[in-house]
Design a protein around this motif. Sequence first.
Motif, PDB file in Angstrom:
ATOM      1  N   ALA A   1      -0.921  17.122 -10.002  1.00 25.54           N
ATOM      2  CA  ALA A   1      -1.051  15.667  -9.857  1.00 25.54           C
ATOM      3  C   ALA A   1      -0.440  15.231  -8.528  1.00 25.54           C
ATOM      4  N   ALA A   2      -0.909  15.854  -7.461  1.00 27.44           N
ATOM      5  CA  ALA A   2      -0.248  15.740  -6.156  1.00 27.44           C
ATOM      6  C   ALA A   2      -1.205  15.278  -5.071  1.00 27.44           C
ATOM      7  N   PHE A   3      -0.609  14.764  -3.997  1.00 29.91           N
ATOM      8  CA  PHE A   3      -1.373  14.377  -2.830  1.00 29.91           C
ATOM      9  C   PHE A   3      -1.743  15.610  -2.002  1.00 29.91           C
ATOM     10  N   ALA A   4      -2.997  15.664  -1.565  1.00 30.05           N
ATOM     11  CA  ALA A   4      -3.472  16.719  -0.672  1.00 30.05           C
ATOM     12  C   ALA A   4      -4.186  16.038   0.491  1.00 30.05           C
ATOM     13  N   PRO A   5      -3.446  15.456   1.419  1.00 30.14           N
ATOM     14  CA  PRO A   5      -4.060  14.670   2.497  1.00 30.14           C
ATOM     15  C   PRO A   5      -4.759  15.530   3.532  1.00 30.14           C
ATOM     16  N   ASP A   6      -5.724  14.938   4.181  1.00 29.55           N
ATOM     17  CA  ASP A   6      -6.351  15.542   5.352  1.00 29.55           C
ATOM     18  C   ASP A   6      -5.599  15.040   6.586  1.00 29.55           C
TER      19      ASP A   6
ATOM     20  N   SER B   1      -2.336   9.190   5.148  1.00 30.46           N
ATOM     21  CA  SER B   1      -1.029   9.034   4.515  1.00 30.46           C
ATOM     22  C   SER B   1      -1.224   8.998   3.009  1.00 30.46           C
ATOM     23  N   VAL B   2      -0.149   9.219   2.269  1.00 25.91           N
ATOM     24  CA  VAL B   2      -0.267   9.122   0.817  1.00 25.91           C
ATOM     25  C   VAL B   2      -0.577   7.685   0.410  1.00 25.91           C
ATOM     26  N   ALA B   3      -0.085   6.736   1.202  1.00 26.09           N
ATOM     27  CA  ALA B   3      -0.383   5.331   0.914  1.00 26.09           C
ATOM     28  C   ALA B   3      -1.873   5.054   0.998  1.00 26.09           C
ATOM     29  N   ALA B   4      -2.482   5.542   2.075  1.00 23.91           N
ATOM     30  CA  ALA B   4      -3.914   5.301   2.254  1.00 23.91           C
ATOM     31  C   ALA B   4      -4.733   5.993   1.176  1.00 23.91           C
ATOM     32  N   LEU B   5      -4.336   7.206   0.809  1.00 26.09           N
ATOM     33  CA  LEU B   5      -5.061   7.934  -0.222  1.00 26.09           C
ATOM     34  C   LEU B   5      -4.990   7.218  -1.563  1.00 26.09           C
ATOM     35  N   ASN B   6      -3.822   6.718  -1.913  1.00 27.16           N
ATOM     36  CA  ASN B   6      -3.667   6.063  -3.205  1.00 27.16           C
ATOM     37  C   ASN B   6      -4.456   4.755  -3.269  1.00 27.16           C
ATOM     38  N   ALA B   7      -4.620   4.129  -2.104  1.00 26.68           N
ATOM     39  CA  ALA B   7      -5.334   2.858  -2.060  1.00 26.68           C
ATOM     40  C   ALA B   7      -6.850   3.023  -2.135  1.00 26.68           C
ATOM     41  N   LYS B   8      -7.342   4.255  -2.024  1.00 26.12           N
ATOM     42  CA  LYS B   8      -8.790   4.489  -2.017  1.00 26.12           C
ATOM     43  C   LYS B   8      -9.424   4.276  -3.389  1.00 26.12           C
ATOM     44  N   PHE B   9      -8.628   4.397  -4.460  1.00 25.92           N
ATOM     45  CA  PHE B   9      -9.177   4.357  -5.807  1.00 25.92           C
ATOM     46  C   PHE B   9      -8.341   3.427  -6.683  1.00 25.92           C
ATOM     47  N   PRO B  10      -8.968   2.711  -7.612  1.00 29.19           N
ATOM     48  CA  PRO B  10      -8.209   1.871  -8.545  1.00 29.19           C
ATOM     49  C   PRO B  10      -7.560   2.718  -9.635  1.00 29.19           C
ATOM     50  N   GLY B  11      -6.562   2.131 -10.290  1.00 27.93           N
ATOM     51  CA  GLY B  11      -5.964   2.805 -11.440  1.00 27.93           C
ATOM     52  C   GLY B  11      -4.465   2.978 -11.386  1.00 27.93           C
TER      53      GLY B  11
ATOM     54  N   ALA C   1       0.832  -1.199   0.000  1.00 27.72           N
ATOM     55  CA  ALA C   1       0.000   0.000   0.000  1.00 27.72           C
ATOM     56  C   ALA C   1       0.863   1.243   0.000  1.00 27.72           C
ATOM     57  N   LEU C   2       1.970   1.196   0.751  1.00 31.77           N
ATOM     58  CA  LEU C   2       2.863   2.348   0.778  1.00 31.77           C
ATOM     59  C   LEU C   2       3.378   2.663  -0.604  1.00 31.77           C
ATOM     60  N   GLY C   3       3.853   1.638  -1.318  1.00 31.07           N
ATOM     61  CA  GLY C   3       4.391   1.897  -2.640  1.00 31.07           C
ATOM     62  C   GLY C   3       3.315   2.343  -3.590  1.00 31.07           C
ATOM     63  N   ALA C   4       2.144   1.769  -3.481  1.00 28.41           N
ATOM     64  CA  ALA C   4       1.074   2.124  -4.404  1.00 28.41           C
ATOM     65  C   ALA C   4       0.627   3.540  -4.182  1.00 28.41           C
ATOM     66  N   ALA C   5       1.142   4.158  -3.173  1.00 28.41           N
ATOM     67  CA  ALA C   5       0.723   5.516  -2.938  1.00 28.41           C
ATOM     68  C   ALA C   5       1.766   6.530  -3.282  1.00 28.41           C
ATOM     69  N   GLY C   6       2.975   6.199  -3.191  1.00 24.21           N
ATOM     70  CA  GLY C   6       3.940   7.259  -3.162  1.00 24.21           C
ATOM     71  C   GLY C   6       4.564   7.620  -4.454  1.00 24.21           C
ATOM     72  N   LEU C   7       3.853   8.237  -5.331  1.00 26.60           N
ATOM     73  CA  LEU C   7       4.473   8.653  -6.570  1.00 26.60           C
ATOM     74  C   LEU C   7       4.744  10.110  -6.526  1.00 26.60           C
TER      75      LEU C   7
ATOM     76  N   GLY D   1       4.158   6.512   4.297  1.00 30.82           N
ATOM     77  CA  GLY D   1       3.238   5.932   5.254  1.00 30.82           C
ATOM     78  C   GLY D   1       2.890   6.790   6.448  1.00 30.82           C
ATOM     79  N   GLU D   2       3.629   7.873   6.700  1.00 29.83           N
ATOM     80  CA  GLU D   2       3.346   8.694   7.872  1.00 29.83           C
ATOM     81  C   GLU D   2       2.050   9.487   7.701  1.00 29.83           C
ATOM     82  N   PRO D   3       1.254   9.600   8.755  1.00 29.25           N
ATOM     83  CA  PRO D   3       0.005  10.372   8.667  1.00 29.25           C
ATOM     84  C   PRO D   3       0.268  11.867   8.616  1.00 29.25           C
ATOM     85  N   SER D   4      -0.579  12.564   7.879  1.00 29.35           N
ATOM     86  CA  SER D   4      -0.454  14.009   7.724  1.00 29.35           C
ATOM     87  C   SER D   4      -0.957  14.733   8.963  1.00 29.35           C
ATOM     88  N   GLY D   5      -0.483  15.978   9.116  1.00 27.62           N
ATOM     89  CA  GLY D   5      -0.982  16.858  10.161  1.00 27.62           C
ATOM     90  C   GLY D   5      -2.106  17.736   9.631  1.00 27.62           C
TER      91      GLY D   5
END
Length: 282
Positions: A127-132, A136-146, A11-17, A214-218
């Motif tokens: 084309a960037a992560f905007a976490p709440d 984590s970016v890992a969790a966000l990337n895992a929310k959607f297929p593709g 999951a971590l890798g699938a998120a971190g681009l 994998g670290e959670p955002s603030g």
Amino acid sequence: MSHRRPVRLAALGAAGLALAAGFATTASANPGHHTGSAAKPTVVLVHGAWSDSSSWSGVVKRLQADGYPVTAPANPLRGLHSDAAYLADFLKTIHGPVVLVAHSYGGAVVTNAATGNPNVKALVYIAAFAPDKGESVAALNAKFPGSHLTDDPNAPVPTALNAVPFTRPDGSTGTDLYLKPDKYQDVFVGNAFGRATVAELAATQRPATTEALGEPSGAPAWKTIPSWYLVARDDHAIPAAAERFMAARAHARTTEIAAPHAVQLTNPGTVAHLVERAAETR
């Protein structure tokens, strides 16, 4: 064009681009120390993983030609909290208004680094992560297929990545994640470049650690700072659906184009135009 206000290691890798890190590119002889008298805000460009700051070169040239002071600092890619703290300190050296621009994992970094900084007038996500908070970016990337980062969700390391151990300063072992050279074109740049250029980009990539992904955002800066978002419809790293979700949640003014993940490399004119729109909006 539209405007809207709208762990498992795999999951971590699938998120971190993301793209890029390296030396700072600036519009002045004294990088990062612009005076408040400048007519235009300073544009700060933040890369993600698997490239370096040179990925912004086409954007930098266009912004500088239009009179913007620009700097593209190196993103350490060691951990979200430490990377954000590093960037927050860097931003304190810039006097006057700032437009903060980020690609991929760099979006998570600016989301944290800009919080509480009154000089940051706009956030631009490419084309960037905007976490709440707590994501984590890992969790966000895992929310959607593709994403094409892995073709086996049960693999201990995403199949498009190489895991490389390294020794931290305290003697413990960390893990860097590199994008495999034979996956670089599909995941990162699409068909915009020939084989030689893709091979060069893959050879000069910078990795991110598993902690970075994998670290959670603030507390997110996009809740208080006006935001813009460029969705790359052909992104094989962060799914376009995830980008639309994050843009809508941040009430970002959103533009979509047919482009791969590394849109600042493939479409620098479009990126520069969006940055200037953000800079000119009052």
